[in-house]
Design an enzyme around this catalytic site. Sequence first.
Site, PDB file in Angstrom:
ATOM      1  N   HIS A  69     -21.229  -8.607  -4.777  1.00 22.17           N
ATOM      2  CA  HIS A  69     -20.689  -9.339  -3.629  1.00 22.17           C
ATOM      3  C   HIS A  69     -21.718  -9.399  -2.501  1.00 22.17           C
ATOM      4  CE1 HIS A  69     -17.628 -10.946  -0.929  1.00 22.17           C
ATOM      5  NE2 HIS A  69     -18.024 -10.057  -0.028  1.00 22.17           N
TER       6      HIS A  69
ATOM      7  N   ARG B 224      -6.485  -3.839  -3.746  1.00 24.83           N
ATOM      8  CA  ARG B 224      -7.377  -3.384  -4.802  1.00 24.83           C
ATOM      9  C   ARG B 224      -6.953  -1.970  -5.199  1.00 24.83           C
ATOM     10  NH1 ARG B 224     -13.045  -4.868  -3.101  1.00 24.83           N
ATOM     11  NH2 ARG B 224     -12.213  -6.938  -3.566  1.00 24.83           N
TER      12      ARG B 224
ATOM     13  N   LYS C 215     -16.416 -12.136 -16.946  1.00 24.20           N
ATOM     14  CA  LYS C 215     -17.034 -13.369 -16.485  1.00 24.20           C
ATOM     15  C   LYS C 215     -18.492 -13.413 -16.928  1.00 24.20           C
ATOM     16  CE  LYS C 215     -14.131 -14.243 -12.424  1.00 24.20           C
ATOM     17  NZ  LYS C 215     -14.127 -14.536 -10.973  1.00 24.20           N
TER      18      LYS C 215
ATOM     19  N   ARG D 285      -6.248  -5.817   2.292  1.00 27.91           N
ATOM     20  CA  ARG D 285      -6.702  -6.595   3.443  1.00 27.91           C
ATOM     21  C   ARG D 285      -6.036  -7.964   3.443  1.00 27.91           C
ATOM     22  NH1 ARG D 285      -7.293 -10.643   0.980  1.00 27.91           N
ATOM     23  NH2 ARG D 285      -9.008 -11.308  -0.347  1.00 27.91           N
TER      24      ARG D 285
ATOM     25  N   GLU E 218      -2.577 -11.173  -4.254  1.00 29.53           N
ATOM     26  CA  GLU E 218      -3.461 -10.884  -5.388  1.00 29.53           C
ATOM     27  C   GLU E 218      -3.746  -9.389  -5.446  1.00 29.53           C
ATOM     28  OE1 GLU E 218      -7.149 -13.207  -6.996  1.00 29.53           O
ATOM     29  OE2 GLU E 218      -7.910 -11.675  -5.626  1.00 29.53           O
TER      30      GLU E 218
ATOM     31  N   ILE F  31       3.776   5.519  -5.836  1.00 25.69           N
ATOM     32  CA  ILE F  31       3.656   5.683  -7.291  1.00 25.69           C
ATOM     33  C   ILE F  31       2.703   6.822  -7.610  1.00 25.69           C
ATOM     34  CG2 ILE F  31       2.800   4.592  -9.404  1.00 25.69           C
ATOM     35  CD1 ILE F  31       3.720   1.889  -8.217  1.00 25.69           C
ATOM     36  N   ARG F  32       1.574   6.844  -6.925  1.00 23.88           N
ATOM     37  CA  ARG F  32       0.592   7.910  -7.125  1.00 23.88           C
ATOM     38  C   ARG F  32       1.208   9.282  -6.843  1.00 23.88           C
ATOM     39  NH1 ARG F  32      -4.499   7.391  -3.353  1.00 23.88           N
ATOM     40  NH2 ARG F  32      -2.920   8.037  -1.853  1.00 23.88           N
TER      41      ARG F  32
ATOM     42  N   LYS G 134       0.838  -1.202   0.000  1.00 27.46           N
ATOM     43  CA  LYS G 134       0.000   0.000   0.000  1.00 27.46           C
ATOM     44  C   LYS G 134       0.875   1.254   0.000  1.00 27.46           C
ATOM     45  CE  LYS G 134      -2.825  -0.939   3.470  1.00 27.46           C
ATOM     46  NZ  LYS G 134      -3.972  -0.773   4.417  1.00 27.46           N
TER      47      LYS G 134
END
Length: 230
Positions: free
Chosen positions: A160, A82, A117, A50, A144, A31-32, A25
């Site tokens: 979700h 994310r 998907k 998380r 991930e 980078i931002r 994070k």
Amino acid sequence: MRDCKWEKTWENILAPYEQAVNELKVKLRGIRKEFREKNEHVPIEFVTGRVKPVDSILAKAKLRNISLERLENEMSDIAGLRIMCQFVEDIYEVVKILRSRKDMNVIVERDYITNSKQSGYRSYHLVIEYPVQLVDGPRNLLVEIQIRTLAMNFWATIEHSLNYKYQGDFPEEISNRLIRAAEAAYRLDEEMSSIREEIQEAQHLFSHGKKSERTADYSNDKARREQRDD
């Protein structure tokens, strides 16, 4: 059901994953910041992360028939990040940046934007191998990273929640509406991409104007302080 032998050690097992999420994070936000300091369009809107809850790890391990001893090598989303982007083009820019970094190794890529998907879900998934430095030495962990536009994330968040309610067995009407909503979200992304240059120019002018206002406010405050001191 949790294994008593593992219950006592879950905190130790997950600690390196917490470290990986926190470090990544910081790096992604760095980078931002670099893009902002260069006065360039920032492809990263914001970053969240998380570590998967123990109950979710156990449920997935049972579903995928993964023994607890094999978790580290076979479950790639214990640590998850994310990245939100404004435009679809930003997603591929972020992917390019992550591929080029020397502090991580991209080992799996899944483009659910070009190939969505069946549910309508769109996102870009990376699985990276990331080294964390522990007292006992370096350890490579799987992490991930999901990269989405804000519209994609809105749809995925709603889906979700509904999935939790229906346990994946959606009524046909709900399923059809979700698919239509996913298409609407993607059309929104396409429209925003079509006027991307106009949006970025407007954001640049707004950001520059706000900086000028802050500079002017600072100068005025400084002048008033100096007058008081006189």
